[in-house]
Motif scaffolding. Structure first.
Motif, short mmCIF file in Angstrom:
data_model
loop_
_atom_site.label_atom_id
_atom_site.label_comp_id
_atom_site.label_asym_id
_atom_site.label_seq_id
_atom_site.Cartn_x
_atom_site.Cartn_y
_atom_site.Cartn_z
N ARG A 196 0.84 -1.20 0.00
CA ARG A 196 0.00 0.00 0.00
C ARG A 196 0.87 1.24 0.00
O ARG A 196 1.85 1.31 0.74
CB ARG A 196 -0.89 -0.03 1.25
CG ARG A 196 -1.73 1.20 1.37
CD ARG A 196 -2.80 1.12 2.42
NE ARG A 196 -3.55 2.34 2.28
CZ ARG A 196 -4.86 2.45 2.43
NH1 ARG A 196 -5.56 1.42 2.75
NH2 ARG A 196 -5.45 3.60 2.26
N ILE A 197 0.50 2.21 -0.82
CA ILE A 197 1.22 3.48 -0.85
C ILE A 197 0.20 4.59 -1.07
O ILE A 197 -0.71 4.45 -1.87
CB ILE A 197 2.32 3.47 -1.95
CG1 ILE A 197 3.14 4.75 -1.94
CG2 ILE A 197 1.72 3.24 -3.34
CD1 ILE A 197 4.41 4.67 -2.78
N ASP A 198 0.33 5.66 -0.29
CA ASP A 198 -0.57 6.80 -0.41
C ASP A 198 0.26 8.08 -0.41
O ASP A 198 1.02 8.33 0.51
CB ASP A 198 -1.57 6.81 0.76
CG ASP A 198 -2.46 5.59 0.75
OD1 ASP A 198 -3.32 5.49 -0.13
OD2 ASP A 198 -2.27 4.72 1.63
N CYS A 199 0.08 8.85 -1.47
CA CYS A 199 0.90 10.03 -1.71
C CYS A 199 0.05 11.29 -1.50
O CYS A 199 -1.13 11.30 -1.85
CB CYS A 199 1.40 9.94 -3.16
SG CYS A 199 2.33 11.37 -3.75
N ALA A 200 0.64 12.34 -0.94
CA ALA A 200 -0.09 13.61 -0.78
C ALA A 200 0.78 14.76 -1.25
O ALA A 200 1.98 14.74 -0.96
CB ALA A 200 -0.49 13.81 0.69
N PRO A 201 0.27 15.77 -1.94
CA PRO A 201 -1.14 15.92 -2.31
C PRO A 201 -1.58 15.05 -3.49
O PRO A 201 -2.74 15.06 -3.82
CB PRO A 201 -1.25 17.40 -2.64
CG PRO A 201 0.10 17.78 -3.13
CD PRO A 201 1.06 16.95 -2.36
N ASN A 202 -0.70 14.30 -4.07
CA ASN A 202 -1.04 13.39 -5.18
C ASN A 202 -1.63 14.12 -6.38
O ASN A 202 -2.69 13.76 -6.88
CB ASN A 202 -2.00 12.28 -4.70
CG ASN A 202 -1.74 10.95 -5.40
OD1 ASN A 202 -0.60 10.64 -5.75
ND2 ASN A 202 -2.77 10.16 -5.62
N THR A 203 -0.91 15.12 -6.81
CA THR A 203 -1.32 15.99 -7.91
C THR A 203 -0.17 16.05 -8.91
O THR A 203 0.98 16.20 -8.51
CB THR A 203 -1.60 17.41 -7.33
OG1 THR A 203 -2.63 17.30 -6.37
CG2 THR A 203 -2.00 18.38 -8.41
N PRO A 204 -0.50 15.93 -10.22
CA PRO A 204 0.57 15.83 -11.22
C PRO A 204 1.61 16.94 -11.16
O PRO A 204 2.79 16.68 -11.40
CB PRO A 204 -0.20 15.88 -12.55
CG PRO A 204 -1.54 15.32 -12.24
CD PRO A 204 -1.85 15.78 -10.84
N ASN A 205 1.18 18.18 -10.84
CA ASN A 205 2.14 19.28 -10.92
C ASN A 205 2.64 19.78 -9.56
O ASN A 205 3.03 20.92 -9.42
CB ASN A 205 1.53 20.43 -11.73
CG ASN A 205 0.27 20.99 -11.08
OD1 ASN A 205 -0.25 20.41 -10.14
ND2 ASN A 205 -0.21 22.10 -11.58
N VAL A 206 2.58 18.88 -8.56
CA VAL A 206 3.13 19.24 -7.25
C VAL A 206 4.11 18.14 -6.80
O VAL A 206 3.79 16.95 -6.86
CB VAL A 206 2.02 19.40 -6.19
CG1 VAL A 206 2.61 19.74 -4.83
CG2 VAL A 206 1.03 20.48 -6.61
N VAL A 207 5.31 18.54 -6.39
CA VAL A 207 6.29 17.60 -5.84
C VAL A 207 5.70 16.96 -4.58
O VAL A 207 5.24 17.69 -3.70
CB VAL A 207 7.61 18.33 -5.50
CG1 VAL A 207 8.61 17.39 -4.85
CG2 VAL A 207 8.20 18.98 -6.75
N PRO A 208 5.68 15.63 -4.50
CA PRO A 208 5.04 14.96 -3.36
C PRO A 208 5.60 15.42 -2.01
O PRO A 208 6.81 15.36 -1.78
CB PRO A 208 5.34 13.47 -3.61
CG PRO A 208 5.40 13.38 -5.10
CD PRO A 208 6.10 14.65 -5.53
N GLY A 209 4.69 15.87 -1.14
CA GLY A 209 5.10 16.37 0.17
C GLY A 209 5.18 15.28 1.22
O GLY A 209 6.04 15.31 2.09
#
Lengths: 418, 418
Positions: free
Chosen positions: A270-283
């Motif tokens: 399981r992996i969950d990324c935030a904000p999980n938006t194409p044009n934002v570097v994952p925080g």
């Protein structure tokens, strides 16, 4: 001993599994029998009838485990048990659990017809629950037999619809007047036959897997924090990309697991990324780690080592990391004498075998706490399980019965208890 | 030329930004002014009033772009434009867009007070929309001026509430009787001043960023398919783990982007794993790739090269891969003569500067299609933008005005058009 007739056995087991699959048939080839539902209850009653037709003395215990016994001539009170579980996952297969019961019945019928009454009482058990698919616990059947669970706590456990385990149990006709029982101190040996639920036997062209141990499991929830930044305006060397750090950890885990070798397995499922938006570097990125091994010491060493490397990766990449353990179960080694006997039996029957770890949990691991325990696998096509596609050929089903019957003969008829 | 008084300018720009932030103030320090909403409309009307108070001739065009002009003495009809956009993202900052308008007004006021009427008409523009935060398009303001969009198509574009762009426009008092206009063929030069929205100027202690080009962007949606398997029963060497393959791709992308060097940036911002369950080997993983560079040829070469490597990783790991391009925008180079002039001006003003790519899109990139265009950045604290935390100090705001005023002086007063 003589051998059960292969074709006859194959037909007996296949037919019984097909009949059982009618209880909870989901119409797509899958089966759903959740604990204490009408489908589950009807399947247990059907099995009891089948056992009685074959001359076994049946009884249900307090939580709904079903026993069918061939009374032993020896007055020690000791019993040799074989069996597995009757419940399934949602849309599960026809073989998981049910095979161990159908095969056990075939073995007992063959032994009785061929050799008459056993020395030690020989029992077939259909445990009421193993999968943990309805209530937030697993092994309710064998757990009551071995003392892991107390029936009195069933009023504090609820399914997703808010029905208590106790209410469900009473509704199916079990529990109360006035409770306890289930615990058994008379079991001299337990043997569980099961499909592999993995690809190893099929790929390696083995007919029989002799389980050396059921793995221990460590599970962790890991969270990695970096900095969410604009994907266009943040140069590569000014980023703290949580997902890149996690990618490095995932590859580290794989490399270390391959280096450690079998039976170690390690998974990020399981992996969950935030904000999980194409044009934002994952925080920030959360992920799970599942590590299993049959040796608890190696399991602990491996886990500590790889988690330390995760921390190094985080430091190097200027990321924050939090690691929370959330599951730690011990491995359950099978009885070594029984393993030896199963190897000899397989060789005598000219069935290619190998010892194999069980990467999944089974009722057998609970029985190790109270008696010498053995576990046998037959191949699963393509390693598929918990699915309508679950399949083992009739010939392979019969192989398992042959090995099981031979071991039960040594235990219950020859009286060679380990 | 003489210089605007720094303290006075800083106060003027800061005060105007603070007043503007009252329109759409979300109570947490952020601002929300979506196209054609009451907040947006009131902000444009407020700006028109401010421009008139300062002696500018104002007008709204058909889609609601606001112009404030200092009429030129030259009868060529050519105009020099500066400005930016009035709309914001949801809970955006006080500086993105608004700063370019406030700074432009400060520059025009200073130039008029110091030098009187310009040779070429000098105009401040407050474009109606740039962010793409309400309707599924961006640059509606500058896009109508430069011919990217046609106002007649506004009835086919809807916001999330189902309101058409045309209906919203009419509701705010723009559009119809009887449409067209907006297109301009008289713009001799456009200069946009904006906050950086990235960390480079602050980290490198530069006061001014002179944009050499706005990047082109390639975006891809990638899906990798492996085999979902039981995390306990599937040995490491019998897995087709989609997430491990994707992890390798993510690290490959980072390594290649670092090797390519600035201004290339490449980001995996979104990742979605299935079934995304702790005890199941990931069967498929989707992710996005965002690649940007100021040179379209290098951008294409890099994209092709790294995607080819993704395919090699998939082959090596026995995974299936599908790659779908979904965005391909060209880079927009700024006018080289204007870049040179901005470098000289910054040096004359003793403001440390550097040329810098714009990794984000801006109205300026659309204007490059119709006129020589320049773009200037001032630092963003911690590189933060599109957030209530967006901040640039008053002194830095004034620096931008100084450079902008000097360039507008050369263009509109000295008549040195590129």
């Amino acid at each position: 001993m003589r051998l059960p007739m292969k074709q006859e056995t194959a037909l007996f087991v296949s037919s019984l599994l097909q009949e059982l699959a009618a209880f909870g048939d989901d119409g797509n080839g899958g089966v759903t029998r959740l604990l204490y539902t009408p489908e589950w209850r009807n399947a247990q009653l059907f099995l009891a009838k089948k056992m009685e037709e074959q001359g076994l003395n049946t009884r249900f215990d307090r939580v709904g485990n079903l026993y069918g016994a061939l009374q032993g001539t020896n007055r020690s009170g000791k019993a040799v048990l074989t069996g597995s579980h009757i419940d399934t996952v949602v849309s599960g297969g026809r073989y998981d659990g049910a095979y161990g019961i159908a095969a056990g019945l075939a073995a007992l019928v063959y032994l009785k017809e061929t050799y008459g009454d056993p020395l030690y009482t020989l029992e077939l058990v259909s445990f009421c629950e193993e999968e943990g698919s309805r209530f937030p616990l697993a092994y309710w059947g064998s757990g009551n037999v071995t003392g892991l669970y107390e029936i009195g706590k069933a009023d504090r456990i609820f399914d997703n619809s808010g029905v208590s385990l106790e209410a469900a149990m009473l509704g199916a006709g079990f529990g109360k007047p006035e409770q306890p029982e289930s615990l058994r101190a008379d079991i001299a040996a337990f043997v569980e036959l099961h499909i592999e639920q993995g690809p190893v036997l099929e790929r390696q062209r083995k007919r029989v897997g002799i389980v050396d141990a059921i793995v221990g499991q460590h599970r962790y929830a890991v969270t990695v924090h970096g900095e969410a930044n604009h994907a266009g305006t943040t140069p590569m060397n000014m980023r703290k990309d949580a997902l890149i750090g996690v990618s490095e950890m995932i590859l580290q885990l794989e490399a270390d697991a391959l280096a450690a070798g079998e039976p170690l397995v390690a998974t990020v499922g399981r992996i969950d990324c935030a904000p999980n938006t194409p044009n934002v570097v994952p925080g920030s990125v959360g992920f799970t780690v599942d590590i299993r091994h049959t040796d608890d010491r190696i399991l602990s060493q491996f886990s500590e080592s790889v988690l330390a490397k995760f921390k190094e990766i985080a430091i190097w990449r200027e990321l924050d990391i939090q690691i929370s353990p959330w599951l730690d179960t011990k491995s359950a080694p099978m009885n070594s004498q029984l393993i030896d006997r199963l190897e000899h039996i397989s060789a005598d029957l000219s069935l290619a075998s190998r010892t194999i770890p069980s990467g999944a949990g089974h009722d057998a691991q609970l029985l190790t706490a109270v008696c010498p325990t053995a576990m046998l696998f037959v191949p699963s096509r393509a390693g598929i399980s918990h699915s309508a596609l679950e399949y083992t050929s009739a010939e392979e089903l019969a192989d398992g019965v042959s090995v099981l019957a031979a071991l039960l003969y040594e235990l219950a008829y020859e009286g060679k208890l380990p």
